[in-house]
Design an enzyme around this catalytic site. Structure first.
Site, PDB file in Angstrom:
ATOM      1  N   CYS A   1       7.713 -17.034  24.764  1.00 35.85           N
ATOM      2  CA  CYS A   1       8.800 -16.275  25.361  1.00 35.85           C
ATOM      3  C   CYS A   1      10.037 -16.597  24.542  1.00 35.85           C
ATOM      4  O   CYS A   1       9.997 -17.446  23.659  1.00 35.85           O
ATOM      5  CB  CYS A   1       9.013 -16.720  26.803  1.00 35.85           C
TER       6      CYS A   1
ATOM      7  N   ARG B   1       9.506 -12.087  20.654  1.00 38.01           N
ATOM      8  CA  ARG B   1       8.744 -13.243  21.151  1.00 38.01           C
ATOM      9  C   ARG B   1       7.970 -12.922  22.430  1.00 38.01           C
ATOM     10  O   ARG B   1       7.240 -13.769  22.951  1.00 38.01           O
ATOM     11  CB  ARG B   1       9.693 -14.413  21.428  1.00 38.01           C
TER      12      ARG B   1
ATOM     13  N   TRP C   1       6.471 -13.277  27.764  1.00 37.65           N
ATOM     14  CA  TRP C   1       5.104 -12.905  27.403  1.00 37.65           C
ATOM     15  C   TRP C   1       4.237 -13.694  28.368  1.00 37.65           C
ATOM     16  O   TRP C   1       4.133 -14.912  28.267  1.00 37.65           O
ATOM     17  CB  TRP C   1       4.813 -13.306  25.957  1.00 37.65           C
TER      18      TRP C   1
ATOM     19  N   ASN D   1      10.291 -21.536  27.904  1.00 38.88           N
ATOM     20  CA  ASN D   1       9.264 -21.061  26.977  1.00 38.88           C
ATOM     21  C   ASN D   1       8.267 -22.193  26.799  1.00 38.88           C
ATOM     22  O   ASN D   1       8.664 -23.310  26.476  1.00 38.88           O
ATOM     23  CB  ASN D   1       9.905 -20.700  25.626  1.00 38.88           C
ATOM     24  N   GLY D   2       6.986 -21.893  27.033  1.00 42.20           N
ATOM     25  CA  GLY D   2       5.961 -22.926  26.890  1.00 42.20           C
ATOM     26  C   GLY D   2       5.053 -22.914  28.108  1.00 42.20           C
ATOM     27  O   GLY D   2       5.003 -21.924  28.834  1.00 42.20           O
TER      28      GLY D   2
ATOM     29  N   GLU E   1      -7.227  -8.912   5.739  1.00 43.16           N
ATOM     30  CA  GLU E   1      -5.830  -8.728   6.140  1.00 43.16           C
ATOM     31  C   GLU E   1      -5.548  -7.241   6.428  1.00 43.16           C
ATOM     32  O   GLU E   1      -4.846  -6.913   7.399  1.00 43.16           O
ATOM     33  CB  GLU E   1      -4.899  -9.283   5.053  1.00 43.16           C
TER      34      GLU E   1
ATOM     35  N   LYS F   1      -4.225  -5.670   9.986  1.00 43.72           N
ATOM     36  CA  LYS F   1      -3.013  -4.845  10.091  1.00 43.72           C
ATOM     37  C   LYS F   1      -3.328  -3.530  10.792  1.00 43.72           C
ATOM     38  O   LYS F   1      -2.595  -3.096  11.669  1.00 43.72           O
ATOM     39  CB  LYS F   1      -2.418  -4.533   8.706  1.00 43.72           C
TER      40      LYS F   1
ATOM     41  N   GLU G   1      -4.105  -4.157  14.605  1.00 42.83           N
ATOM     42  CA  GLU G   1      -3.043  -4.658  15.486  1.00 42.83           C
ATOM     43  C   GLU G   1      -1.921  -3.650  15.710  1.00 42.83           C
ATOM     44  O   GLU G   1      -1.327  -3.645  16.783  1.00 42.83           O
ATOM     45  CB  GLU G   1      -2.508  -6.028  15.049  1.00 42.83           C
TER      46      GLU G   1
ATOM     47  N   HIS H   1     -26.272  -6.117   5.828  1.00 46.29           N
ATOM     48  CA  HIS H   1     -26.954  -7.043   6.731  1.00 46.29           C
ATOM     49  C   HIS H   1     -26.587  -6.794   8.191  1.00 46.29           C
ATOM     50  O   HIS H   1     -26.481  -7.735   8.979  1.00 46.29           O
ATOM     51  CB  HIS H   1     -26.635  -8.488   6.331  1.00 46.29           C
TER      52      HIS H   1
ATOM     53  N   LYS I   1       5.009 -12.363  18.481  1.00 47.06           N
ATOM     54  CA  LYS I   1       5.188 -12.778  17.098  1.00 47.06           C
ATOM     55  C   LYS I   1       4.718 -14.215  16.889  1.00 47.06           C
ATOM     56  O   LYS I   1       4.074 -14.523  15.898  1.00 47.06           O
ATOM     57  CB  LYS I   1       6.669 -12.639  16.729  1.00 47.06           C
TER      58      LYS I   1
HETATM   59  C1  AGP Z   1      -0.208 -11.056  11.931  1.00 45.73           C
HETATM   60  O1  AGP Z   1       0.154  -9.755  11.725  1.00 45.73           O
HETATM   61  C2  AGP Z   1      -0.099 -11.561  13.283  1.00 45.73           C
HETATM   62  N1  AGP Z   1       1.002 -11.118  13.973  1.00 45.73           N
HETATM   63  C3  AGP Z   1      -0.572 -12.980  13.538  1.00 45.73           C
HETATM   64  O2  AGP Z   1      -1.916 -12.990  13.187  1.00 45.73           O
HETATM   65  C4  AGP Z   1       0.151 -14.153  12.835  1.00 45.73           C
HETATM   66  O3  AGP Z   1      -0.080 -14.132  11.462  1.00 45.73           O
HETATM   67  C5  AGP Z   1      -0.325 -15.474  13.456  1.00 45.73           C
HETATM   68  O4  AGP Z   1       0.023 -15.491  14.811  1.00 45.73           O
HETATM   69  C6  AGP Z   1       0.174 -16.705  12.758  1.00 45.73           C
HETATM   70  O5  AGP Z   1       1.552 -16.858  12.848  1.00 45.73           O
HETATM   71  P1  AGP Z   1       2.324 -17.943  11.984  1.00 45.73           P
HETATM   72  O6  AGP Z   1       2.176 -17.570  10.573  1.00 45.73           O
HETATM   73  O7  AGP Z   1       3.741 -17.856  12.476  1.00 45.73           O
HETATM   74  O8  AGP Z   1       1.697 -19.266  12.288  1.00 45.73           O
END
Ligand code: AGP
Length: 613
Positions: free
Chosen positions: A2, A31, A80, A106-107, A485, A489, A492, A508, A608
């Site tokens: 959060c 966040r 969140w 937050n936590g 990757e 992308k 997500e 396979h 994030k």
């Molecule tokens: C990537 O697009 C994501 N949002 C997510 O996988 C991100 O890379 C992951 O949460 C790791 O975050 P960090 O690099 O801040 O540790």
């Protein structure tokens, strides 16, 4: 996961703390964004006013006309959900029984269930399902027992287990915000006649560039003209810890683009350039290479995109520096850390420096004596602070939830490090190392060229892919790592199911799903002398089952046949190919999201920075 922010200001300096809170909170929306709330201590009366709801900050602010209130001090939260559904009742701030104390957090408070039971027995009335509400009632309980508020905070924190960045306001002390930190990030922004506490830097940037990073275990308070911090009941001198933030305000805003994600894709040429300049002038690269060279075992970890950057590092450690390594997803650390020892090194990759799984992996390895090298984009964040050496990327703030520019700056730093190690262990001679580093220094230009060449094609491709529900992304060698990757992308931000495999693996099992017009994207990366024939074979296999075949490739793959759509990213060497191939794939994910009406900056169910295990 959060964001919290708190502002206290001298009423005579002409600033509106309510508006500062709103603006500050909006900059933390990345966040978490399922609900939000504000607690204001009203001017003159010092009454505690709480406005909160589920939904976006903007709507909550408009609904309650938060900006219109006159207050001297306030705290705010964007959520969140972890404990309790995203509802108005569960939104922060949480208050005590007398409605004079409000808390944002937050936590996760791990022992909240037993604390709640204890407090309920004592007569406290709880209204939410959250773990956070125990904090306001604990604080109240200590006040009721005659403790002054600072002692009440000390006693409260003593009873909490888990992770937290907390801000508390108390109506009887209208010019003060109490705070505490354990693991979850917290900073203080220092102003003239005001001070701010916040989860992150962008929320304080419009008001001040001077910040202090609050450390684990520290508690304290801010007033408009005073900051007090202590650790283990001893006052801490913070004056020497002030950092000056050079990021411009514009940098943390959209800069004219419709979305942060697009802005951040387009910023890559510049931030790669800045990162390479930073690397060539930073002795941490040399120190990290020495640690790698002196270690018998190399482990690499990260989550999501950072894990993918780790895979690229592992690839180049083997290709350039002839060093085997093991790259694992950081949430798997419990079992993997058992083989760590003082002659191992862990390379922990995290753009935010706060991902809890990566932080826990780091701690588990460190406990067993391993050395820690970290790669991060955020100076002073938790992971760098607990590392032996940190290599910083210079991507600037990344606001879009999807990692784009931080990924390429991570791969740049890591490839640079692999070259440095190769030079030390004589896998390459000094001349070859210099040549490779010079090649890397062209990464920014390679991105620009690739985006220029491929943008139009990507736009057309997105139009034809947007109706599909599944996509395979296949590659060989480095191409398979780029594919992981790219698939992340696409899924997500567009919510199209995209799955990546090494192309050879597709036979396979995955090929069972392929039928008429099933889209298969191939990533054709150098060296083509090794991969051309085999990739051609994989394309034929897919084509003969009716697949639509799409290739993102360097120019040397132009002669592949049975390709329905070829996106030519230009020519590039093996170490620079990722900078040619990745940006058009990021752009494809972005375009798909926009065409499908998704918000690429705030994909559903994601945040994030993931600060809960
Ligand atoms: C990537 O697009 C994501 N949002 C997510 O996988 C991100 O890379 C992951 O949460 C790791 O975050 P960090 O690099 O801040 O540790």
């Amino acid at each position: 996961m959060c964001g919290i922010v708190g502002v206290t200001a001298d009423p005579d300096i002409g600033r509106s703390p309510a508006s500062m809170l709103v603006d500050g909170l909006q900059r933390l929306e990345y966040r978490g964004y399922d609900s939000a709330g504000f607690a204001l201590l009203e001017c003159n009366t010092s009454r505690l006013l709480v406005f909160k709801d589920k939904g976006k900050i903007k709507h909550i602010v408009e609904k309650y006309r938060v900006r219109d209130y006159c207050c001297v001090t306030g705290i705010a939260h964007t959520r969140w959900a972890t404990h309790g559904a995203p509802t108005r009742i569960n939104a922060h701030p949480h208050t005590d029984c007398t409605n004079t104390i409000a808390v944002v957090h937050n936590g996760i408070i791990k022992n909240f269930a037993s604390l709640k039971e204890y407090l309920v027995e004592k007569g406290h009335r709880f209204i939410s399902d959250t773990d956070t509400e125990v904090v306001s009632h604990l604080f109240e309980d200590f006040i009721n027992h005659g403790y002054n508020p600072l002692d009440a905070l000390r006693k409260t924190v003593e009873m909490l287990e888990g992770t937290y960045a907390i801000a508390i306001v108390y109506a009887r002390e209208p010019h003060r915000i109490y705070f505490a930190r354990n693991v979850s990030p917290l900073i203080i922004g220092l102003g003239e006649g005001f001070n701010i506490v916040s989860s992150d830097i962008p929320s304080v940037l419009p008001y001040t560039r001077r910040i202090i990073v609050v450390r684990d275990g520290e508690i304290g308070y801010i007033e408009p003209y005073r900051i007090y911090i202590e650790h283990n009941n001893k006052q801490v001198s913070w004056q020497s810890r002030i950092s000056y933030i050079t990021w411009s305000l514009e940098e943390s805003e959209k800069g004219g683009y419709p979305h942060y994600m697009l802005k951040e894709i387009m910023e890559q040429p510049r931030v790669l350039q800045e990162t390479i300049i930073g690397l060539s002038t930073d002795d941490s690269i040399q120190k990290a290479a020495e640690i790698l060279n002196n270690s018998s075992y190399i482990f690499i970890t990260g989550a999501g995109t950072s894990f993918h950057a780790g895979l690229v590092f592992s690839y180049f450690l083997s290709r350039i520096a002839s060093r085997p390594s093991h790259c694992f997803i950081s949430s798997e650390y419990e079992t993997l850390s058992t083989s760590a020892s003082p002659d191992s090194v862990l390379v922990a990759i995290s753009q935010s420096g706060e991902t809890i799984d990566t932080l826990m992996a780091l701690r588990a390895f460190r406990e067993r004596g391993a050395k820690i090298i970290s790669i991060s984009n955020v100076v002073g964040s938790s992971i760098p602070r607990e590392s032996d050496v940190t290599i910083y990327t210079r991507a600037g703030p990344e606001i879009g939830v999807a990692a784009t520019k931080t990924y390429l700056t991570q791969t740049l730093a890591l490839t640079y490090l692999a070259i440095e190690l190769a030079a030390i262990n004589n896998s390459v001679n000094a001349m070859e190392a210099k040549k490779m580093q010079a090649e890397l220094s062209r990464a920014g230009r390679i991105v620009s060229r690739s985006l220029d060449r491929a943008s139009k094609n990507v736009e057309l491709l997105a139009e034809s892919l947007k109706r599909h529900r599944n996509i395979y992304v296949l590659g060989r060698g480095l191409g398979s790592l780029i594919a992981y990757e790219a698939a992340l992308k696409i899924k997500e931000v567009s919510y199209i199911h995209a799955e990546a495999y090494p192309a050879g693996e597709s036979k396979h099992g995955p090929i069972a799903l392929v039928e008429d017009r099933f889209p298969v994207i191939f990533i054709a990366s150098p060296p083509s002398s090794i991969y051309f024939e085999k990739l051609q074979g994989n394309i034929m296999e897919m084509k003969s089952r009716g697949a639509s075949t799409i290739v993102f490739g360097t120019t040397s793959y132009r002669n592949l046949v049975n390709v329905d759509y070829f996106v030519d990213v230009g020519e590039a060497s093996e170490i620079a190919a990722i900078y040619a191939l990745t940006p058009p794939l990021q752009l494809l994910a972005y375009k798909l999201a926009v065409l499908l009406g998704r918000d690429p900056d705030k994909p559903r169910n994601l945040a994030k920075t993931v600060t809960v295990e």
